[in-house]
Design a protein around this motif. Structure first.
Motif, PDB file in Angstrom:
ATOM      1  N   PRO A 117       0.837  -1.210   0.000  1.00 47.86           N
ATOM      2  CA  PRO A 117       0.000   0.000   0.000  1.00 47.86           C
ATOM      3  C   PRO A 117       0.866   1.253   0.000  1.00 47.86           C
ATOM      4  CG  PRO A 117       0.020  -1.000   2.174  1.00 47.86           C
ATOM      5  CD  PRO A 117       0.778  -1.930   1.255  1.00 47.86           C
ATOM      6  N   LYS A 118       0.280   2.336  -0.485  1.00 48.53           N
ATOM      7  CA  LYS A 118       1.001   3.610  -0.478  1.00 48.53           C
ATOM      8  C   LYS A 118       1.251   4.033   0.960  1.00 48.53           C
ATOM      9  CE  LYS A 118      -0.905   5.238  -4.786  1.00 48.53           C
ATOM     10  NZ  LYS A 118      -1.730   6.226  -5.451  1.00 48.53           N
ATOM     11  N   ARG A 119       2.393   4.615   1.180  1.00 50.20           N
ATOM     12  CA  ARG A 119       2.757   5.050   2.533  1.00 50.20           C
ATOM     13  C   ARG A 119       2.010   6.327   2.874  1.00 50.20           C
ATOM     14  NH1 ARG A 119       6.432   4.067   6.470  1.00 50.20           N
ATOM     15  NH2 ARG A 119       7.171   5.888   7.598  1.00 50.20           N
ATOM     16  N   ILE A 120       1.410   6.340   4.045  1.00 44.51           N
ATOM     17  CA  ILE A 120       0.689   7.504   4.532  1.00 44.51           C
ATOM     18  C   ILE A 120       1.647   8.302   5.425  1.00 44.51           C
ATOM     19  CG2 ILE A 120      -1.262   8.277   5.919  1.00 44.51           C
ATOM     20  CD1 ILE A 120      -2.671   5.681   5.120  1.00 44.51           C
ATOM     21  N   PRO A 121       1.741   9.611   5.202  1.00 39.96           N
ATOM     22  CA  PRO A 121       2.661  10.408   6.029  1.00 39.96           C
ATOM     23  C   PRO A 121       2.348  10.265   7.520  1.00 39.96           C
ATOM     24  CG  PRO A 121       1.717  11.734   4.259  1.00 39.96           C
ATOM     25  CD  PRO A 121       1.017  10.416   4.239  1.00 39.96           C
ATOM     26  N   ALA A 122       3.388  10.303   8.310  1.00 42.23           N
ATOM     27  CA  ALA A 122       3.233  10.176   9.753  1.00 42.23           C
ATOM     28  C   ALA A 122       2.382  11.317  10.292  1.00 42.23           C
ATOM     29  CB  ALA A 122       4.601  10.169  10.421  1.00 42.23           C
ATOM     30  N   ILE A 123       1.574  11.026  11.286  1.00 44.29           N
ATOM     31  CA  ILE A 123       0.641  12.021  11.804  1.00 44.29           C
ATOM     32  C   ILE A 123       1.368  13.191  12.462  1.00 44.29           C
ATOM     33  CG2 ILE A 123       0.287  10.899  14.038  1.00 44.29           C
ATOM     34  CD1 ILE A 123      -2.735  11.792  13.604  1.00 44.29           C
ATOM     35  N   ARG A 124       2.495  12.927  13.098  1.00 43.67           N
ATOM     36  CA  ARG A 124       3.227  14.036  13.739  1.00 43.67           C
ATOM     37  C   ARG A 124       3.725  15.044  12.713  1.00 43.67           C
ATOM     38  NH1 ARG A 124       6.534  11.725  18.921  1.00 43.67           N
ATOM     39  NH2 ARG A 124       4.726  10.774  19.892  1.00 43.67           N
ATOM     40  N   ALA A 125       4.204  14.548  11.591  1.00 40.64           N
ATOM     41  CA  ALA A 125       4.674  15.445  10.536  1.00 40.64           C
ATOM     42  C   ALA A 125       3.514  16.270   9.989  1.00 40.64           C
ATOM     43  CB  ALA A 125       5.333  14.655   9.413  1.00 40.64           C
ATOM     44  N   ARG A 126       2.366  15.634   9.815  1.00 39.15           N
ATOM     45  CA  ARG A 126       1.188  16.361   9.329  1.00 39.15           C
ATOM     46  C   ARG A 126       0.729  17.409  10.334  1.00 39.15           C
ATOM     47  NH1 ARG A 126      -3.267  12.365   7.963  1.00 39.15           N
ATOM     48  NH2 ARG A 126      -4.310  14.269   7.328  1.00 39.15           N
ATOM     49  N   LEU A 127       0.791  17.068  11.625  1.00 43.13           N
ATOM     50  CA  LEU A 127       0.401  18.035  12.655  1.00 43.13           C
ATOM     51  C   LEU A 127       1.343  19.234  12.677  1.00 43.13           C
ATOM     52  CD1 LEU A 127      -0.666  15.688  15.591  1.00 43.13           C
ATOM     53  CD2 LEU A 127      -2.138  17.176  14.216  1.00 43.13           C
ATOM     54  N   ARG A 128       2.639  18.981  12.511  1.00 45.80           N
ATOM     55  CA  ARG A 128       3.601  20.091  12.467  1.00 45.80           C
ATOM     56  C   ARG A 128       3.322  21.007  11.279  1.00 45.80           C
ATOM     57  NH1 ARG A 128       7.289  16.178  14.512  1.00 45.80           N
ATOM     58  NH2 ARG A 128       7.803  15.508  12.406  1.00 45.80           N
ATOM     59  N   GLU A 129       2.989  20.400  10.133  1.00 48.34           N
ATOM     60  CA  GLU A 129       2.665  21.211   8.955  1.00 48.34           C
ATOM     61  C   GLU A 129       1.427  22.071   9.199  1.00 48.34           C
ATOM     62  OE1 GLU A 129       2.150  18.593   5.632  1.00 48.34           O
ATOM     63  OE2 GLU A 129       4.180  17.807   5.780  1.00 48.34           O
ATOM     64  N   GLN A 130       0.403  21.488   9.804  1.00 49.35           N
ATOM     65  CA  GLN A 130      -0.821  22.226  10.076  1.00 49.35           C
ATOM     66  C   GLN A 130      -0.586  23.331  11.105  1.00 49.35           C
ATOM     67  OE1 GLN A 130      -3.698  21.839   8.346  1.00 49.35           O
ATOM     68  NE2 GLN A 130      -2.482  20.424   7.133  1.00 49.35           N
ATOM     69  N   GLU A 131       0.234  23.048  12.110  1.00 48.15           N
ATOM     70  CA  GLU A 131       0.566  24.052  13.115  1.00 48.15           C
ATOM     71  C   GLU A 131       1.288  25.238  12.466  1.00 48.15           C
ATOM     72  OE1 GLU A 131       2.951  24.385  17.367  1.00 48.15           O
ATOM     73  OE2 GLU A 131       3.392  22.722  16.017  1.00 48.15           O
ATOM     74  N   SER A 132       2.220  24.930  11.575  1.00 51.21           N
ATOM     75  CA  SER A 132       2.948  25.981  10.878  1.00 51.21           C
ATOM     76  C   SER A 132       2.002  26.808  10.000  1.00 51.21           C
ATOM     77  CB  SER A 132       4.058  25.358  10.027  1.00 51.21           C
ATOM     78  OG  SER A 132       4.684  26.337   9.248  1.00 51.21           O
TER      79      SER A 132
END
Length: 110
Positions: free
Chosen positions: A59-74
């Motif tokens: 399956p395609k790799r789903i980005p880690a949730i912590r990285a996504r949260l950091r992006e959203q915070e930024s």
């Protein structure tokens, strides 16, 4: 003797060991409904949708949730800074921008 319902299951590709499983498989001729995929429009659509999907073991790799949260915070921090600067310059702001300025501290806590 009772008449037996036709088997409507699709054979699974797992465990086949062939390279087809890695590249995607076709469903082939699958009998849907009582008279095949051409009798019912919903069955026909379901068959077309199933045919458009590929079966794969990787399956395609789903980005880690912590990285996504950091992006959203930024992104939220940048939006807050932009709206704060616009407010200081006396530019008119949307209601959403005003809400973010008023409630940014709550968003940070969440």
């Amino acid at each position: 003797m009772q008449e037996r319902e036709p088997d409507r299951s699709v054979p699974a590709a797992a465990g086949s060991g062939s390279s087809e499983a890695d590249q995607g498989l076709s469903l082939g001729q699958v009998e849907l409904g009582n008279g095949g995929p051409d009798t019912d429009p919903l069955d026909r659509k379901a068959f077309q949708l199933a045919e458009s999907h590929a079966i794969t073991r990787r399956p395609k790799r789903i980005p880690a949730i912590r990285a996504r949260l950091r992006e959203q915070e930024s992104l939220l921090r940048q939006a807050y800074q932009y709206f704060a600067t616009a407010s200081e310059a006396q530019r008119s702001l949307s209601y959403a921008a005003e809400w973010l300025l008023d409630n940014y501290y709550i968003v940070q806590q969440a």
